[in-house]
Scaffold this active site. Structure first.
Site, PDB file in Angstrom:
ATOM      1  N   LYS A  71       0.828  -1.212   0.000  1.00  0.00           N
ATOM      2  CA  LYS A  71       0.000   0.000   0.000  1.00  0.00           C
ATOM      3  C   LYS A  71       0.863   1.264   0.000  1.00  0.00           C
ATOM      4  CE  LYS A  71      -2.307   0.557   3.734  1.00  0.00           C
ATOM      5  NZ  LYS A  71      -1.347   1.499   4.391  1.00  0.00           N
ATOM      6  N   THR A  73       4.032   1.514  -0.757  1.00  0.00           N
ATOM      7  CA  THR A  73       4.826   1.508  -1.996  1.00  0.00           C
ATOM      8  C   THR A  73       4.001   2.050  -3.160  1.00  0.00           C
ATOM      9  OG1 THR A  73       6.090  -0.392  -1.187  1.00  0.00           O
ATOM     10  CG2 THR A  73       6.166   0.034  -3.545  1.00  0.00           C
ATOM     11  N   ALA A 273      -3.373   1.779  12.801  1.00  0.00           N
ATOM     12  CA  ALA A 273      -4.776   1.727  12.382  1.00  0.00           C
ATOM     13  C   ALA A 273      -5.546   0.608  13.064  1.00  0.00           C
ATOM     14  CB  ALA A 273      -4.868   1.557  10.871  1.00  0.00           C
ATOM     15  N   TRP A 409       7.190  -1.014  -7.694  1.00  0.00           N
ATOM     16  CA  TRP A 409       8.308  -1.598  -6.938  1.00  0.00           C
ATOM     17  C   TRP A 409       9.505  -1.805  -7.865  1.00  0.00           C
ATOM     18  CZ3 TRP A 409      11.341  -5.985  -6.981  1.00  0.00           C
ATOM     19  CH2 TRP A 409      12.074  -6.246  -5.827  1.00  0.00           C
TER      20      TRP A 409
END
Length: 556
Positions: A71, A73, A273, A409
């Site tokens: 996420k 990245t 979170a 990536w």
């Protein structure tokens, strides 16, 4: 294959003043922390107050798995991709906690060729914000215990102190402790404990406050204990809010760094979170909106946690209007949700993928409930086959949702050009109609049950007897008209981490309700979620080192 830290160490970083120039930030507003890091003075808001906000994009994900989702990245890569197509973009992220960095999860600076740098600094002490938060939190604890020791004029019941101490480290031995031992001069003995710094209410306020004065006022409203007569004790009763604000005066300014491709990045605040609200600071987000065409922010873990809290807590308090959401998924992770063994994740299997797709399907439905347009980013792995990728794309198409391959990536911003183009097209053609899921004036149970049933897909909610008493007491004290911050496992839509994909026929159990009165929300704890994590059998810390040359090794 180069490691993340090797890639980061080879980055051609620009001096931070030049990165600031890209955003039109004058040198007078920079507070330098070396050559490549700076804080941006809050005085800049006065200069930008009449400028129109840019677009706000939330990057979220499916429920995390050992297979990886990427996420952060994707967030970083998308911001670079937007710059590639001529849009001025900023990524707005949370600061990593030392707990995960030295534990099992690792850092939070992206990966491969989609990273924020200087990566080593960001994942370690950075600009000292977390240390300031730790000190501020523990100052309140020290003043509280000192008040009890020095005669207890407020009539505080030592058995009902709810303000623990904090440390930015995973340390299970500190979850339950006893303080005040050793005789009269060492205070009043009582049970206590530590939470991790990212679970501190100071952290939550830090990320929700508009400025230092708002921060100070909110800190004053924190409930730290209860008196013998049952009434709450606030930080303002201890006259601590001024000293706390003083400790936090520098930390309140957002941190400016850059990506591997020199895209500006604000990294500020870092609540988890699964036990907090999982979003970076409102200050950093609002500043980014004034400086860029597109602000790409994120919320931790899956959309059932981070995104739900972004919409119901952060956007509500910050009066933010998100324009779109990106849900990150991988073929590998979806197959994991479908029951695929870990050693077979790289082998084509549409049956596992079909079962696991239900998890992504639920998250898409959930974000749609908030009136925010959605696009899916498929973070591509080398082992993904065309059949598997096309399956996800086609299934999303059936839901009238576009799914786009992301290769950030391996390729950096070039790997997000198509995603950036499709996102811009979505934002320009589909207007958001954002609305929170519930009204804060609903009862505590109504709000919890809406989240559990609408977002998690639960059949209902059960409450322990002690939790029922807590809810009744909060209603009696008038502390019930706040948003709910659910503390729940990140691995499942349910409160059972073993229930993957899209579980059905389950109920959520709420065992505890904690009031974060200064932050302005109630925390509902479910399952066995803990506010002080422990280290794994083989911590990441065992692999970290610094060589005589100064080179850092083992950092991801």
């Amino acid at each position: 294959m180069k490691t993340d830290v090797q890639i980061a160490q080879e980055a051609k970083m620009k001096p931070i003043s030049r990165v600031a120039e890209q955003l039109g930030i004058d040198e007078e507003f920079l507070i330098h922390y070396g050559k490549y890091k700076a804080k941006v003075s809050l005085d800049l808001f006065d200069k930008l107050k009449d400028k129109e906000d840019g677009k706000l994009i939330l990057v979220t994900a499916i429920n995390p798995t050992p297979a990886g989702e990427g996420k952060t990245t994707t967030n970083i890569g998308l911001s670079m991709g937007l710059n590639k197509i001529g849009k001025k973009a900023i990524t707005a992220l949370r600061e990593p906690s030392l707990g995960p960095s030295f534990g099992i999860k690792g850092g939070a600076a992206g990966g491969g060729y989609a990273q924020v740098v200087p990566m080593e600094d960001i994942n370690l002490h950075f600009t000292g914000d977390f240390h300031a938060i730790t000190s501020a939190h523990n100052l309140i604890a020290a003043l509280l215990d000192n008040h009890i020791h020095q005669g207890n004029e407020l009539g505080i019941d030592p058995r009902r102190v709810v303000w623990k101490r904090v440390l930015d480290m995973n340390d299970r031995a500190l979850r339950n402790i006893v303080v005040g031992l050793g005789g009269r001069t060492n205070g009043v003995p009582r049970e206590d404990g530590f939470d991790i710094t990212v679970a501190s209410e100071i952290m939550a306020i830090f990320c929700l406050a508009d400025d230092l004065e708002d921060f100070k006022a909110r800190v004053g409203e924190i409930i730290v204990a209860y008196k013998y007569d049952g009434s709450p004790v606030y930080v303002k009763d201890l006259k601590a809010q001024g000293a706390v604000a003083l400790l936090m005066k520098d930390a309140m300014a957002p941190n400016l760094v850059q990506t591997l491709e020199n895209t500006p990045a604000f990294i500020h605040g870092g609540p988890f979170a699964n036990i907090a609200h999982g979003c970076n600071s409102i200050i950093a987000t609002k500043l980014a909106l004034k400086l860029a065409d597109y602000t790409i922010t994120e919320a931790g873990f899956g959309a059932d946690l981070g995104a739900e809290k972004f919409f119901n807590i952060k956007a509500r308090f910050g009066n933010l209007q998100p324009d779109a959401a990106v849900i990150v998924a991988t073929v590998r992770a979806l197959k994991h949700h479908g029951g695929c063994p870990k050693d077979e994740l790289g082998v084509e299997n549409l049956a596992y993928l079909e079962k696991g797709f239900a998890n992504l399907e639920k998250h898409i439905e959930n974000v749609n409930k908030f009136g925010v347009p959605v696009i899916v980013a498929i973070n591509k792995f080398p082992t993904d086959t065309d059949k598997e990728l096309n399956y996800v794309i086609d299934r999303c198409k059936e839901m009238v949702i576009e799914a786009v391959l992301s290769e950030v990536w391996a390729k950096g911003g070039d790997g997000a050009v198509e995603l950036a183009e499709r996102l811009v097209e979505l934002v320009e053609t589909k207007e958001a109609n954002f609305k929170p899921l519930y009204d804060v004036n609903e009862s505590i149970k109504e709000k919890i049950e809406k989240i559990a049933i609408e977002i998690y897909g639960a059949d209902g909610v059960d409450y322990t007897k002690s939790c029922e008493k807590q809810i009744a007491n909060l209603e009696k004290l008038g502390l019930d008209k706040m948003p709910i911050c659910m503390a729940k496992t990140q691995y499942s839509l349910s409160d059972d981490p073993t229930l993957l994909a899209r579980p059905e026929g389950f109920r959520i159990t709420v065992r505890d309700i904690r009031v974060s009165n200064g932050a302005g929300f109630l925390v509902a704890l479910t399952g066995d979620i803990m506010t002080m994590p422990g280290l794994p059998k083989v911590p990441a810390a065992n692999k970290l080192d610094i060589l005589p040359s100064g080179e850092i090794i083992g950092l991801f």
